[in-house]
Design a protein around this motif. Structure first.
Motif, PDB file in Angstrom:
ATOM      1  N   GLY A  11      32.245  40.044  41.732  1.00 28.81           N
ATOM      2  CA  GLY A  11      32.417  41.288  40.902  1.00 28.81           C
ATOM      3  C   GLY A  11      32.979  42.713  41.944  1.00 28.81           C
ATOM      4  N   SER A  12      33.457  41.908  43.043  1.00 27.87           N
ATOM      5  CA  SER A  12      34.741  43.002  43.613  1.00 27.87           C
ATOM      6  C   SER A  12      36.028  43.403  43.384  1.00 27.87           C
ATOM      7  CB  SER A  12      34.872  43.120  45.067  1.00 27.87           C
ATOM      8  OG  SER A  12      35.124  41.560  45.042  1.00 27.87           O
ATOM      9  N   GLN A  13      36.196  42.252  41.663  1.00 28.15           N
ATOM     10  CA  GLN A  13      37.795  42.876  41.528  1.00 28.15           C
ATOM     11  C   GLN A  13      38.463  43.226  41.015  1.00 28.15           C
ATOM     12  OE1 GLN A  13      35.108  40.408  40.851  1.00 28.15           O
ATOM     13  NE2 GLN A  13      34.886  40.817  38.049  1.00 28.15           N
ATOM     14  N   ARG A  14      39.202  43.869  40.919  1.00 22.64           N
ATOM     15  CA  ARG A  14      39.682  44.623  40.098  1.00 22.64           C
ATOM     16  C   ARG A  14      41.090  44.854  39.332  1.00 22.64           C
ATOM     17  NH1 ARG A  14      40.220  47.734  44.616  1.00 22.64           N
ATOM     18  NH2 ARG A  14      42.207  48.329  45.262  1.00 22.64           N
ATOM     19  N   ALA A  15      41.405  44.639  38.676  1.00 23.09           N
ATOM     20  CA  ALA A  15      42.443  44.422  37.534  1.00 23.09           C
ATOM     21  C   ALA A  15      44.448  45.003  38.395  1.00 23.09           C
ATOM     22  CB  ALA A  15      43.602  45.005  36.121  1.00 23.09           C
ATOM     23  N   GLY A  16      44.867  43.718  38.793  1.00 22.02           N
ATOM     24  CA  GLY A  16      45.939  44.584  39.724  1.00 22.02           C
ATOM     25  C   GLY A  16      46.316  43.992  41.429  1.00 22.02           C
ATOM     26  N   MET A  17      44.542  43.569  41.874  1.00 25.34           N
ATOM     27  CA  MET A  17      44.719  43.454  42.486  1.00 25.34           C
ATOM     28  C   MET A  17      45.342  43.413  43.922  1.00 25.34           C
ATOM     29  SD  MET A  17      41.188  40.877  42.575  1.00 25.34           S
ATOM     30  CE  MET A  17      41.510  40.225  43.891  1.00 25.34           C
ATOM     31  N   LEU A  18      46.025  41.799  43.612  1.00 25.45           N
ATOM     32  CA  LEU A  18      46.487  40.860  44.297  1.00 25.45           C
ATOM     33  C   LEU A  18      48.460  41.589  44.631  1.00 25.45           C
ATOM     34  CD1 LEU A  18      46.100  37.545  42.769  1.00 25.45           C
ATOM     35  CD2 LEU A  18      45.749  38.165  45.091  1.00 25.45           C
ATOM     36  N   GLN A  44      49.687  36.293  36.588  1.00 27.00           N
ATOM     37  CA  GLN A  44      48.491  35.557  35.548  1.00 27.00           C
ATOM     38  C   GLN A  44      47.572  35.176  36.119  1.00 27.00           C
ATOM     39  OE1 GLN A  44      51.434  31.846  35.414  1.00 27.00           O
ATOM     40  NE2 GLN A  44      50.678  31.745  33.186  1.00 27.00           N
ATOM     41  N   LEU A  45      47.275  35.418  37.215  1.00 31.13           N
ATOM     42  CA  LEU A  45      45.903  35.658  38.145  1.00 31.13           C
ATOM     43  C   LEU A  45      45.644  36.964  37.739  1.00 31.13           C
ATOM     44  CD1 LEU A  45      46.889  33.709  41.034  1.00 31.13           C
ATOM     45  CD2 LEU A  45      45.435  32.675  39.467  1.00 31.13           C
ATOM     46  N   SER A  47      45.283  40.025  36.134  1.00 30.25           N
ATOM     47  CA  SER A  47      46.162  40.306  35.135  1.00 30.25           C
ATOM     48  C   SER A  47      44.319  41.273  34.670  1.00 30.25           C
ATOM     49  CB  SER A  47      46.420  40.296  34.467  1.00 30.25           C
ATOM     50  OG  SER A  47      45.661  39.088  33.196  1.00 30.25           O
ATOM     51  N   GLU A  48      44.153  42.120  33.954  1.00 32.13           N
ATOM     52  CA  GLU A  48      42.479  42.479  33.229  1.00 32.13           C
ATOM     53  C   GLU A  48      42.066  41.415  32.052  1.00 32.13           C
ATOM     54  OE1 GLU A  48      40.314  46.343  31.278  1.00 32.13           O
ATOM     55  OE2 GLU A  48      42.614  46.695  31.586  1.00 32.13           O
ATOM     56  N   GLN A  49      43.089  40.920  31.868  1.00 31.62           N
ATOM     57  CA  GLN A  49      42.468  40.038  30.738  1.00 31.62           C
ATOM     58  C   GLN A  49      42.222  38.875  32.100  1.00 31.62           C
ATOM     59  OE1 GLN A  49      45.824  38.488  27.499  1.00 31.62           O
ATOM     60  NE2 GLN A  49      44.406  37.187  26.478  1.00 31.62           N
ATOM     61  N   ALA A  50      43.038  38.590  33.451  1.00 35.30           N
ATOM     62  CA  ALA A  50      42.603  36.987  33.267  1.00 35.30           C
ATOM     63  C   ALA A  50      41.954  37.350  34.402  1.00 35.30           C
ATOM     64  CB  ALA A  50      43.938  36.934  34.125  1.00 35.30           C
ATOM     65  N   LEU A  51      40.734  38.398  34.601  1.00 30.21           N
ATOM     66  CA  LEU A  51      40.213  38.093  35.819  1.00 30.21           C
ATOM     67  C   LEU A  51      38.651  38.508  34.769  1.00 30.21           C
ATOM     68  CD1 LEU A  51      41.047  40.883  38.227  1.00 30.21           C
ATOM     69  CD2 LEU A  51      40.877  38.509  38.949  1.00 30.21           C
ATOM     70  N   GLN A  52      39.180  38.583  33.637  1.00 30.55           N
ATOM     71  CA  GLN A  52      37.541  38.257  32.675  1.00 30.55           C
ATOM     72  C   GLN A  52      37.542  36.540  32.544  1.00 30.55           C
ATOM     73  OE1 GLN A  52      36.555  41.063  30.710  1.00 30.55           O
ATOM     74  NE2 GLN A  52      37.890  41.756  31.784  1.00 30.55           N
ATOM     75  N   SER A  60      42.053  34.189  42.744  1.00 26.00           N
ATOM     76  CA  SER A  60      41.927  35.809  43.440  1.00 26.00           C
ATOM     77  C   SER A  60      41.949  36.584  44.392  1.00 26.00           C
ATOM     78  CB  SER A  60      42.031  36.800  42.309  1.00 26.00           C
ATOM     79  OG  SER A  60      43.000  36.914  41.177  1.00 26.00           O
ATOM     80  N   LEU A  61      39.873  36.296  44.698  1.00 24.90           N
ATOM     81  CA  LEU A  61      39.685  37.160  45.265  1.00 24.90           C
ATOM     82  C   LEU A  61      39.894  35.844  47.085  1.00 24.90           C
ATOM     83  CD1 LEU A  61      36.085  37.736  44.621  1.00 24.90           C
ATOM     84  CD2 LEU A  61      37.774  38.960  45.157  1.00 24.90           C
TER      85      LEU A  61
END
Length: 309
Positions: A11-18, A44-45, A47-52, A60-61
């Motif tokens: 729920g805290s994730q966002r695209a480009g977080m890493l 690959q981890l 991206s906006e698409q990956a985090l779906q 990623s978290l």
């Protein structure tokens, strides 16, 4: 006085977080290590698409939490206590010295995949503020059924409750709570019904996976989601990491425990800000810092000041 590291969950994730993590040699090394373990690039981890997908979110978290905590350690900052909310518990277990980074990444990948397989669509989570767990529970009981299940999932604060289940039941519960005085009642960006009996099968499979891994006694006290208590044994870590997915997260009890144990600086690892907000609201006397919106060197200064008091 004690320093606590908090590790946020899904729920805290966002695209480009890493890609947004601090520019630090140890963080770069950790990202490279994660790519080698997972055979996936950082692109690959996060991206906006990956985090779906839930598995990419949880991996990623874990990477973000471990990377930044390692950078802090390289600057001489070590936590006195650690806690992770839901998926964040795996990064917390790594920092506590109980779990290897490699095993944590494999577990978060497995956990996410199992969660998606169990409920690929039609299920999720919502959050209600301004009502107590007892008030929400009374309304939930009038809505819940075998066909349209909904459960209390996270006890984040005395008046912040998350729920999990089937979307139709969740939406009905949110609407009813709102009409009965809730300040907010909305869906969360989570596509699986975490922390309720619907995921008991996932809990069983995680226990089996953990049985084949080396889990050590934590060298830093770790607060569990499942019981809301400090854990100081390997068996307790295994129990918490496997069972928390099918039981409510007792987060308010966790942070209250830490405050009672002398915690006065709460550092939330990226990419989250919710846990630091909860700590700030619950304990106005404590210092709270979310590293997703603060410089790494600021956290180092605060922690060194706290540790010398």
């Amino acid at each position: 006085m004690s320093v606590v590291m908090l590790f946020p969950g899904q729920g805290s994730q966002r695209a480009g977080m890493l890609h947004e993590l601090p520019d630090h040699a140890v963080i770069k090394q950790t990202l490279t290590e994660a790519e080698e373990i997972l055979q996936l690039s950082i692109d690959q981890l996060d991206s906006e698409q990956a985090l779906q997908t839930t598995d990419h979110v949880q991996m990623s978290l874990c990477i973000a939490g471990v990377a930044v905590s390692r950078a802090l350690a390289a600057e001489g900052i070590f936590p006195d206590l650690v806690a992770g909310h839901s998926a964040g518990a795996f990064a917390a277990a790594v920092v506590a010295g109980s779990l290897s980074f490699q095993d944590a990444l494999h577990l978060t990948r497995l956990r996410g995949q199992l969660m998606m397989q169990a409920y690929p669509q039609g299920y999720g989570m919502g959050v209600i503020t301004g009502m107590t767990a007892r008030q929400v529970e009374q309304i939930r009981l009038s809505i819940h059924s075998d066909e349209h299940p909904v459960y209390i999932a996270n006890l984040n604060a005395t008046t912040q409750i998350t729920v999990a289940g089937e979307w139709q039941a969740i939406d009905q519960l949110l609407t009813t709570c709102k009409s009965n005085g809730a300040h907010t009642a909305k869906r969360l960006n989570v596509s699986v019904p975490s922390h309720c009996p619907l995921l008991s099968s996932v809990s069983d499979q995680l226990a089996t996976a953990l049985d084949g891994m080396k889990v050590s006694r934590p060298v830093i006290p770790y607060a569990g989601n499942y019981k809301g208590r400090a854990i100081r044994t390997a068996e307790g870590i295994i129990e918490d990491l496997s069972l928390n997915i099918a039981h409510p997260v007792r987060w308010h009890e966790v942070t209250t425990l830490f405050y009672e144990l002398g915690a006065r600086l709460f550092l939330e690892m990226p990419p989250g800000q919710v846990l630091s907000g909860l700590a700030s609201a619950a304990f106005p006397e404590a210092r709270v810092e979310a590293l997703s919106s603060s410089r790494l060197d600021n956290a180092v200064i605060l922690a060194k000041r706290e540790q010398h008091q």
